[in-house]
Design a protein around this motif. Structure first.
Motif, PDB file in Angstrom:
ATOM      1  N   ALA A   1       2.980  -0.920   4.242  1.00 45.16           N
ATOM      2  CA  ALA A   1       3.999   0.001   4.141  1.00 45.16           C
ATOM      3  C   ALA A   1       4.878   0.349   5.469  1.00 45.16           C
ATOM      4  N   GLU A   2       4.450   0.039   6.519  1.00 44.92           N
ATOM      5  CA  GLU A   2       5.274   0.209   7.720  1.00 44.92           C
ATOM      6  C   GLU A   2       5.952  -0.866   7.936  1.00 44.92           C
ATOM      7  N   ARG A   3       6.139  -2.259   7.190  1.00 45.89           N
ATOM      8  CA  ARG A   3       6.885  -3.064   7.312  1.00 45.89           C
ATOM      9  C   ARG A   3       8.194  -2.671   6.893  1.00 45.89           C
ATOM     10  N   VAL A   4       9.301  -3.326   7.592  1.00 40.35           N
ATOM     11  CA  VAL A   4      10.642  -3.026   7.270  1.00 40.35           C
ATOM     12  C   VAL A   4      10.916  -3.652   5.792  1.00 40.35           C
ATOM     13  N   ASP A   5      10.540  -4.502   5.163  1.00 39.33           N
ATOM     14  CA  ASP A   5      10.729  -4.764   3.867  1.00 39.33           C
ATOM     15  C   ASP A   5      10.042  -4.500   2.861  1.00 39.33           C
ATOM     16  N   ALA A   6       8.980  -3.352   3.114  1.00 39.48           N
ATOM     17  CA  ALA A   6       8.101  -2.787   2.448  1.00 39.48           C
ATOM     18  C   ALA A   6       8.684  -2.242   1.020  1.00 39.48           C
ATOM     19  N   ARG A   7       8.037  -2.479  -0.127  1.00 44.29           N
ATOM     20  CA  ARG A   7       8.483  -1.819  -1.538  1.00 44.29           C
ATOM     21  C   ARG A   7       7.846  -0.481  -1.442  1.00 44.29           C
ATOM     22  N   VAL A   8       8.845   0.235  -2.487  1.00 41.24           N
ATOM     23  CA  VAL A   8       8.796   1.617  -2.539  1.00 41.24           C
ATOM     24  C   VAL A   8       7.470   1.902  -3.241  1.00 41.24           C
ATOM     25  N   ASP A   9       6.829   1.007  -4.012  1.00 44.87           N
ATOM     26  CA  ASP A   9       5.687   1.373  -4.684  1.00 44.87           C
ATOM     27  C   ASP A   9       4.552   1.525  -3.731  1.00 44.87           C
ATOM     28  N   ILE A  10       4.810   0.406  -2.614  1.00 42.51           N
ATOM     29  CA  ILE A  10       3.501   0.428  -1.584  1.00 42.51           C
ATOM     30  C   ILE A  10       3.847   1.973  -1.098  1.00 42.51           C
ATOM     31  N   LYS A  11       4.721   2.181  -0.712  1.00 42.99           N
ATOM     32  CA  LYS A  11       4.907   3.647   0.275  1.00 42.99           C
ATOM     33  C   LYS A  11       4.413   4.713  -0.837  1.00 42.99           C
ATOM     34  N   LYS A  12       4.603   4.708  -1.893  1.00 38.96           N
ATOM     35  CA  LYS A  12       4.229   5.867  -2.833  1.00 38.96           C
ATOM     36  C   LYS A  12       2.745   5.696  -2.957  1.00 38.96           C
ATOM     37  N   MET A  13       2.124   4.542  -2.615  1.00 38.56           N
ATOM     38  CA  MET A  13       0.545   4.453  -2.883  1.00 38.56           C
ATOM     39  C   MET A  13      -0.130   5.036  -1.497  1.00 38.56           C
ATOM     40  N   VAL A  14       0.800   4.969  -0.622  1.00 40.62           N
ATOM     41  CA  VAL A  14       0.096   5.541   0.746  1.00 40.62           C
ATOM     42  C   VAL A  14       0.354   6.969   0.653  1.00 40.62           C
ATOM     43  N   ARG A  15       1.269   7.447   0.092  1.00 39.02           N
ATOM     44  CA  ARG A  15       1.118   9.134  -0.380  1.00 39.02           C
ATOM     45  C   ARG A  15       0.021   9.325  -0.825  1.00 39.02           C
ATOM     46  N   GLY A  16      -0.219   8.847  -2.010  1.00 34.21           N
ATOM     47  CA  GLY A  16      -1.340   8.958  -2.849  1.00 34.21           C
ATOM     48  C   GLY A  16      -2.728   9.006  -2.232  1.00 34.21           C
ATOM     49  N   TYR A  17      -2.889   7.917  -1.297  1.00 30.76           N
ATOM     50  CA  TYR A  17      -3.953   7.856  -0.232  1.00 30.76           C
ATOM     51  C   TYR A  17      -4.083   8.964   0.411  1.00 30.76           C
ATOM     52  N   LEU A  18      -3.000   9.434   1.065  1.00 33.78           N
ATOM     53  CA  LEU A  18      -2.815  10.560   2.092  1.00 33.78           C
ATOM     54  C   LEU A  18      -3.490  11.796   1.465  1.00 33.78           C
ATOM     55  N   ASP A  19      -3.141  11.948   0.102  1.00 31.06           N
ATOM     56  CA  ASP A  19      -3.653  13.185  -0.531  1.00 31.06           C
ATOM     57  C   ASP A  19      -5.210  13.105  -1.003  1.00 31.06           C
ATOM     58  N   SER A  20      -5.497  11.774  -1.435  1.00 28.72           N
ATOM     59  CA  SER A  20      -6.980  11.875  -1.985  1.00 28.72           C
ATOM     60  C   SER A  20      -8.005  11.781  -0.599  1.00 28.72           C
ATOM     61  N   LEU A  21      -7.488  11.506   0.345  1.00 27.62           N
ATOM     62  CA  LEU A  21      -8.157  11.245   1.534  1.00 27.62           C
ATOM     63  C   LEU A  21      -8.330  12.536   2.625  1.00 27.62           C
TER      64      LEU A  21
END
Length: 157
Positions: free
Chosen positions: A89-109
């Motif tokens: 997700a930190e890559r410049v060309d990262a897809r939006v769905d990958i960034k949303k997955m990161v948000r989900g992980y932040l909450d669940s962890l």
């Protein structure tokens, strides 16, 4: 997207300081995590070879207070998947769905405030250090008389 009805994370997050404490969900209680974080070496990386960035994040995460619970709950793989997804997700060309997955992980962890509340985790207050326990010297405030400026009169003019 479904309409109406309850969602798994709908409504306000639990509040450990709420005035009304007779809810069934409060029976589980809150877990206080050590302010100093998890001690010891991190678990072995469970995925294919980690990049340098993944290794840095992995080491950092396993020093956090939340890591005590990850270890207790056996979430090594979930943390590793979060690290890998975060690096992508930190890559410049990262897809939006990958960034949303990161948000989900932040909450669940429990790495976000919302996630800490939903997991019913609190971090203990840090013990004061020797420097913090020494009270600062009292500052003497000047009186109103001290603040007045003496203006010389021109009596000799």
């Amino acid at each position: 997207m479904p309409r109406g009805g309850a969602r798994a994370v709908s409504g306000p997050a639990p509040d450990p300081n709420a005035l009304r404490r007779e809810r069934k969900t409060d029976a589980a209680g809150w877990r206080t995590l050590p302010a100093d974080g998890r001690m010891g070496d991190p678990p072995a990386w469970p995925l294919t070879e980690a990049t340098e960035r993944e290794q840095d994040v992995w080491l950092d995460l396993w020093e956090k207070p939340q890591a005590v619970m990850w270890e207790e709950l056996g979430q090594v793989l979930e943390v590793a998947l979060f690290v890998r997804t975060l690096a992508e997700a930190e890559r410049v060309d990262a897809r939006v769905d990958i960034k949303k997955m990161v948000r989900g992980y932040l909450d669940s962890l429990g790495l976000s405030v919302q996630g800490m509340l939903r997991n019913r985790w609190k971090i203990a207050a840090a013990a004061p250090t020797a420097v913090e326990s020494v009270p600062a010297p009292a500052v003497r405030r000047s009186s109103a008389r001290d603040r007045l400026k003496v203006v010389p009169s021109d009596e000799g003019a």
